[in-house]
Design an enzyme around this catalytic site. Structure first.
Site, short mmCIF file in Angstrom:
data_model
loop_
_atom_site.label_atom_id
_atom_site.label_comp_id
_atom_site.label_asym_id
_atom_site.label_seq_id
_atom_site.Cartn_x
_atom_site.Cartn_y
_atom_site.Cartn_z
N VAL A 81 8.08 -12.75 14.86
CA VAL A 81 7.29 -13.29 15.96
C VAL A 81 8.15 -13.28 17.22
CG1 VAL A 81 5.99 -15.28 16.81
CG2 VAL A 81 6.00 -14.75 14.35
N THR A 85 13.75 -14.61 23.65
CA THR A 85 14.95 -13.79 23.84
C THR A 85 14.70 -12.36 23.40
OG1 THR A 85 15.85 -14.16 21.63
CG2 THR A 85 16.34 -15.83 23.31
N HIS A 87 15.99 -10.94 20.95
CA HIS A 87 16.19 -10.85 19.50
C HIS A 87 15.04 -10.10 18.82
CE1 HIS A 87 17.82 -11.95 15.61
NE2 HIS A 87 16.64 -12.42 15.26
#
Length: 166
Positions: A81, A85, A87
């Site tokens: 999800v 950021t 990431h």
């Protein structure tokens, strides 16, 4: 999710094949259900499922490779999800590149059943829960088995000729 163009996920005859299913434990409410649906799809197709679990989606490719060495096809399941950021982008790229590499290196279909979504609601809508628009665990498994059957047909020289003059 596009919401259109899906080819359908009717069971195929994969009698005697083995499906390696690797599922992340992250977002377990969803991945547990996706895993159940993947195993059900394998059984509906006449295949046997071998299951492995990993912590998160980044760990999927290495276990997918181990499964590809002993199974006819592999299905990788996870949920990523988007957060605040970068990431998300790194995880999605790593998983996609890793699973693609496994498929090409091992010469076996590897289904990318990793939900990459903006919200948990989008993931729920794709995880095959009651009322979901999609059933990724089931669809990814049938797609991988269908691809394995196509590879066998081509390898046996029984494929249709395609391209110019085909």
């Amino acid at each position: 999710m596009a919401g259109f163009g899906e080819p359908g996920a009717a069971p195929v005859d994969a009698t005697g094949m083995t499906v390696g299913v690797v599922a992340a434990r992250w977002h377990g409410e969803l991945t547990d259900h996706m895993l159940e649906r993947a195993v059900a799809a394998a059984e509906a197709c006449g295949a046997r499922a071998v299951v492995a679990r990993v912590a998160g989606s980044v760990e999927l490719p290495v276990v997918a490779q181990a499964l590809a060495r002993r199974c006819d096809v592999v299905v990788a399941l996870g949920v990523v999800v988007r957060g605040a950021t970068a990431h998300f982008d790194y995880v999605c790229r790593s998983v996609t590149d890793g699973l693609t590499r496994v498929a090409l290196d091992e010469g076996k279909p590897v289904a990318h059943g990793v939900l990459t979504v903006d919200t948990i609601e989008q993931a729920r809508d794709r995880a095959g829960l009651p009322g979901s628009a999609e059933d990724k665990g089931w669809a990814a498994t049938v797609a991988a088995l269908d691809a394995a059957l196509a590879v066998r047909t081509v390898a046996a020289g029984n494929g249709h000729r395609v391209g110019f003059g085909g």
